[in-house]
Design a protein around this motif. Structure first.
Motif: not given
Ligand code: HEM
Length: 98
Positions: A19-21, A30-35, A47-48
């Motif tokens: 969830r936090d990463d 590649v996408y960082d969807v953390t935020h 997402f998870l």
């Protein structure tokens, strides 16, 4: 930094499955969807469940709008090294006895 493209291995992406990463692979990117987790209209659970994996099929299956495709550019962090993606989806026909 468009000229400074990062390339990640499948192994590396798969570590970001929390969830936090949380990273996703969509169409080789590649996408960082953390935020974006809490803001995603489709919820954080999708997402998870796709975290650290290739979510191309699910992303396309939903039929995301042009707006969504614009938005995802903000979360782009690099490319996936396709040679590191396990070919688990490739069907290999069994050898028939002769
Ligand atoms: C960076 C990647 C993503 C972005 C920027 C994004 C953005 C959005 C946006 C803006 C919407 C609202 C509808 C629309 O404009 O199309 C949406 C809906 C939705 N998304 Fe995503 N999405 C992403 C990835 C994903 C992935 C990987 C999945 C599935 C695993 C997913 C599942 C859904 C679902 C199910 C909805 C529909 C919600 C509803 O209409 O009730 N999304 N997404």
């Amino acid at each position: 930094m468009a000229s400074d493209k990062k390339v990640f291995s499948s192994d590396e992406v798969s570590q970001h499955n929390k969830r936090d990463d949380c990273w996703l692979i969509i169409s080789g990117k590649v996408y960082d969807v953390t935020h974006f987790m809490d803001e995603h209209p489709g919820g954080d659970e999708v997402f998870l469940s796709s975290a650290g994996k290739d979510a191309t099929f699910d992303f396309e299956d939903v039929g995301h709008s042009e707006d969504a495709r614009e938005l995802m550019k903000e979360y782009y962090i690099g490319e996936i090294d396709s040679s590191t993606v396990p070919a688990t989806m490739t069907y290999v026909a069994p050898v028939q006895p002769t």
